[in-house]
Design a protein around this motif. Structure first.
Motif, mmCIF file in Angstrom:
data_model
loop_
_atom_site.group_PDB
_atom_site.id
_atom_site.type_symbol
_atom_site.label_atom_id
_atom_site.label_comp_id
_atom_site.label_asym_id
_atom_site.label_seq_id
_atom_site.Cartn_x
_atom_site.Cartn_y
_atom_site.Cartn_z
ATOM 1 N N GLN A 143 -0.936 -26.957 -50.389
ATOM 2 C CA GLN A 143 -1.390 -28.346 -50.431
ATOM 3 C C GLN A 143 -1.344 -28.962 -49.026
ATOM 4 O OE1 GLN A 143 1.459 -31.080 -52.105
ATOM 5 N NE2 GLN A 143 -0.101 -32.610 -52.599
ATOM 6 N N ILE A 144 -0.313 -28.617 -48.278
ATOM 7 C CA ILE A 144 -0.050 -29.223 -46.976
ATOM 8 C C ILE A 144 -1.043 -28.770 -45.905
ATOM 9 C CG2 ILE A 144 1.635 -29.251 -45.071
ATOM 10 C CD1 ILE A 144 3.843 -29.267 -47.285
ATOM 11 N N ASP A 145 -1.239 -27.462 -45.759
ATOM 12 C CA ASP A 145 -2.076 -26.946 -44.671
ATOM 13 C C ASP A 145 -3.513 -27.466 -44.700
ATOM 14 O OD1 ASP A 145 0.140 -25.694 -43.649
ATOM 15 O OD2 ASP A 145 -0.632 -23.647 -43.886
ATOM 16 N N PRO A 146 -4.182 -27.543 -45.859
ATOM 17 C CA PRO A 146 -5.544 -28.102 -45.855
ATOM 18 C C PRO A 146 -5.597 -29.562 -45.399
ATOM 19 C CG PRO A 146 -5.194 -26.817 -47.846
ATOM 20 C CD PRO A 146 -3.854 -26.943 -47.158
ATOM 21 N N LEU A 147 -4.568 -30.339 -45.721
ATOM 22 C CA LEU A 147 -4.536 -31.735 -45.258
ATOM 23 C C LEU A 147 -4.409 -31.799 -43.737
ATOM 24 C CD1 LEU A 147 -2.201 -33.363 -47.934
ATOM 25 C CD2 LEU A 147 -4.688 -33.549 -47.755
ATOM 26 N N ILE A 148 -3.584 -30.925 -43.178
ATOM 27 C CA ILE A 148 -3.441 -30.880 -41.726
ATOM 28 C C ILE A 148 -4.757 -30.411 -41.102
ATOM 29 C CG2 ILE A 148 -2.231 -29.788 -39.791
ATOM 30 C CD1 ILE A 148 0.255 -29.611 -41.678
ATOM 31 N N ILE A 169 10.364 -35.752 -32.415
ATOM 32 C CA ILE A 169 10.665 -34.314 -32.356
ATOM 33 C C ILE A 169 9.626 -33.616 -31.489
ATOM 34 C CG2 ILE A 169 10.780 -32.164 -33.682
ATOM 35 C CD1 ILE A 169 12.034 -33.854 -35.982
ATOM 36 N N ALA A 170 8.361 -33.980 -31.664
ATOM 37 C CA ALA A 170 7.298 -33.382 -30.831
ATOM 38 C C ALA A 170 7.558 -33.673 -29.354
ATOM 39 C CB ALA A 170 5.925 -33.907 -31.259
ATOM 40 N N ARG A 171 8.007 -34.885 -29.048
ATOM 41 C CA ARG A 171 8.316 -35.233 -27.648
ATOM 42 C C ARG A 171 9.477 -34.408 -27.098
ATOM 43 N NH1 ARG A 171 7.595 -41.092 -29.234
ATOM 44 N NH2 ARG A 171 5.467 -41.536 -28.597
ATOM 45 N N ALA A 172 10.388 -34.017 -27.969
ATOM 46 C CA ALA A 172 11.526 -33.201 -27.531
ATOM 47 C C ALA A 172 11.082 -31.787 -27.151
ATOM 48 C CB ALA A 172 12.583 -33.137 -28.632
ATOM 49 N N PHE A 173 9.999 -31.318 -27.741
ATOM 50 C CA PHE A 173 9.517 -29.964 -27.478
ATOM 51 C C PHE A 173 8.357 -29.903 -26.489
ATOM 52 C CE2 PHE A 173 11.631 -29.202 -31.578
ATOM 53 C CZ PHE A 173 12.331 -28.043 -31.280
ATOM 54 N N PHE A 174 7.585 -30.976 -26.394
ATOM 55 C CA PHE A 174 6.350 -30.945 -25.610
ATOM 56 C C PHE A 174 6.276 -32.134 -24.651
ATOM 57 C CE2 PHE A 174 5.302 -29.094 -29.790
ATOM 58 C CZ PHE A 174 4.867 -27.841 -29.401
ATOM 59 N N GLU A 175 5.626 -31.915 -23.499
ATOM 60 C CA GLU A 175 5.456 -32.996 -22.523
ATOM 61 C C GLU A 175 4.005 -33.431 -22.386
ATOM 62 O OE1 GLU A 175 7.153 -31.689 -18.855
ATOM 63 O OE2 GLU A 175 9.172 -31.597 -19.666
ATOM 64 N N LYS A 176 3.080 -32.698 -22.980
ATOM 65 C CA LYS A 176 1.661 -33.008 -22.772
ATOM 66 C C LYS A 176 1.066 -33.713 -23.974
ATOM 67 C CE LYS A 176 1.100 -29.639 -19.225
ATOM 68 N NZ LYS A 176 0.361 -28.620 -18.604
ATOM 69 N N ASP A 177 -0.003 -33.168 -24.532
ATOM 70 C CA ASP A 177 -0.778 -33.839 -25.571
ATOM 71 C C ASP A 177 -0.239 -33.693 -26.989
ATOM 72 O OD1 ASP A 177 -2.610 -34.732 -23.686
ATOM 73 O OD2 ASP A 177 -3.855 -32.936 -23.882
ATOM 74 N N GLU A 178 0.657 -32.754 -27.220
ATOM 75 C CA GLU A 178 1.092 -32.458 -28.585
ATOM 76 C C GLU A 178 1.693 -33.658 -29.322
ATOM 77 O OE1 GLU A 178 1.592 -30.542 -25.943
ATOM 78 O OE2 GLU A 178 0.985 -28.489 -26.446
ATOM 79 N N PRO A 179 2.535 -34.502 -28.687
ATOM 80 C CA PRO A 179 3.034 -35.672 -29.417
ATOM 81 C C PRO A 179 1.907 -36.614 -29.861
ATOM 82 C CG PRO A 179 4.449 -35.229 -27.544
ATOM 83 C CD PRO A 179 3.237 -34.333 -27.400
ATOM 84 N N ARG A 180 0.878 -36.765 -29.020
ATOM 85 C CA ARG A 180 -0.268 -37.599 -29.421
ATOM 86 C C ARG A 180 -1.035 -36.955 -30.565
ATOM 87 N NH1 ARG A 180 -1.460 -38.341 -23.743
ATOM 88 N NH2 ARG A 180 -3.258 -37.014 -24.057
ATOM 89 N N VAL A 181 -1.184 -35.634 -30.519
ATOM 90 C CA VAL A 181 -1.851 -34.920 -31.609
ATOM 91 C C VAL A 181 -1.057 -35.126 -32.902
ATOM 92 C CG1 VAL A 181 -2.451 -32.633 -32.517
ATOM 93 C CG2 VAL A 181 -2.960 -33.201 -30.131
ATOM 94 N N VAL A 216 -8.814 -31.481 -34.971
ATOM 95 C CA VAL A 216 -10.146 -31.368 -34.393
ATOM 96 C C VAL A 216 -10.828 -30.157 -35.015
ATOM 97 C CG1 VAL A 216 -11.415 -30.960 -32.243
ATOM 98 C CG2 VAL A 216 -9.394 -32.421 -32.236
ATOM 99 N N GLU A 217 -12.098 -30.315 -35.336
ATOM 100 C CA GLU A 217 -12.845 -29.207 -35.933
ATOM 101 C C GLU A 217 -12.762 -27.973 -35.038
ATOM 102 O OE1 GLU A 217 -17.361 -28.277 -37.438
ATOM 103 O OE2 GLU A 217 -16.664 -30.350 -37.427
ATOM 104 N N GLY A 218 -12.565 -26.828 -35.648
ATOM 105 C CA GLY A 218 -12.453 -25.590 -34.901
ATOM 106 C C GLY A 218 -11.022 -25.240 -34.518
ATOM 107 N N TRP A 219 -10.077 -26.139 -34.855
ATOM 108 C CA TRP A 219 -8.665 -25.880 -34.575
ATOM 109 C C TRP A 219 -7.882 -25.987 -35.882
ATOM 110 C CZ3 TRP A 219 -6.443 -24.026 -30.278
ATOM 111 C CH2 TRP A 219 -7.228 -23.996 -29.131
ATOM 112 N N PRO A 220 -7.989 -24.979 -36.739
ATOM 113 C CA PRO A 220 -7.224 -25.029 -37.990
ATOM 114 C C PRO A 220 -5.724 -24.933 -37.708
ATOM 115 C CG PRO A 220 -8.198 -22.861 -37.692
ATOM 116 C CD PRO A 220 -8.736 -23.739 -36.583
ATOM 117 N N VAL A 221 -4.942 -25.295 -38.697
ATOM 118 C CA VAL A 221 -3.485 -25.313 -38.545
ATOM 119 C C VAL A 221 -2.952 -23.952 -38.095
ATOM 120 C CG1 VAL A 221 -2.918 -24.781 -40.965
ATOM 121 C CG2 VAL A 221 -1.345 -26.173 -39.594
#
Length: 169
Positions: free
Chosen positions: A83-88, A134-146, A93-98
């Motif tokens: 149920q979760i993965d299709p929602l993500i 949590i995303a900010r703790a692991f990543f410094e670039k775009d991932e927290p915004r994603v 962005v199209e072309g970037w599946p979970v």
């Protein structure tokens, strides 16, 4: 140098919130381990609940966590992944599946999506903020915004009334 231990006069609400935050972080780490290491749910839960939560291992201190909440998240993601993965996927962005995104980000999005769908007693904004942190703790670039964008989109679809900003389904 600050300590992760609560002072004796800490209020119980803050302590519970901190333990839930630690449970979320541990859940992300457990989901990552299950995804990358292909470890079973039972083995992962046992390992984390026995060896990591509230322990110091090789100089890394693992904060005391709400073990029940941790277990609910990890088991919930495992049980509801179809149920979760299709929602993500729909929110990426199209072309970037979970399955194509970074495994840590995938664990973050899965844990948060589970909570957005199944933990209606927790405000959506709290869930999003916690997992973006949590995303900010692991990543410094775009991932927290994603993470913020994906989770906001899922919350608008499934918890619009909870957001309180007039969002529509």
């Amino acid at each position: 140098m600050s300590s992760s231990k609560s002072s004796p006069n800490s209020n119980s609400t803050a302590k519970k919130a901190n333990q839930r935050g630690a449970a979320r972080l541990a859940a992300v780490q457990a989901l990552y381990q299950m995804d990358i290491g292909r470890t079973s749910l039972d083995h992962t839960l046992s390992q984390f609940m026995t060896f990591y939560m509230g322990q110091e291992i090789e100089g890394d201190e693992y904060l005391p966590a709400d073990k029940n909440f941790f277990k609910q998240i990890v088991e919930g993601v495992a049980k509801n992944q179809l149920q979760i993965d299709p929602l993500i996927d729909k929110s990426l962005v199209e072309g970037w599946p979970v399955t194509r995104i970074d495994s840590t980000l995938r664990a973050i999005l899965r844990g948060a999506t589970f909570e957005l769908l199944h933990k209606k007693d927790i405000p959506a904004k709290v869930i999003i903020t916690e997992y973006v942190d949590i995303a900010r703790a692991f990543f410094e670039k775009d991932e927290p915004r994603v993470a913020n964008g994906v989770l906001d989109n899922i919350a608008r679809q499934h918890r619009s009334a909870d957001l309180g900003d007039g969002a529509k389904n």
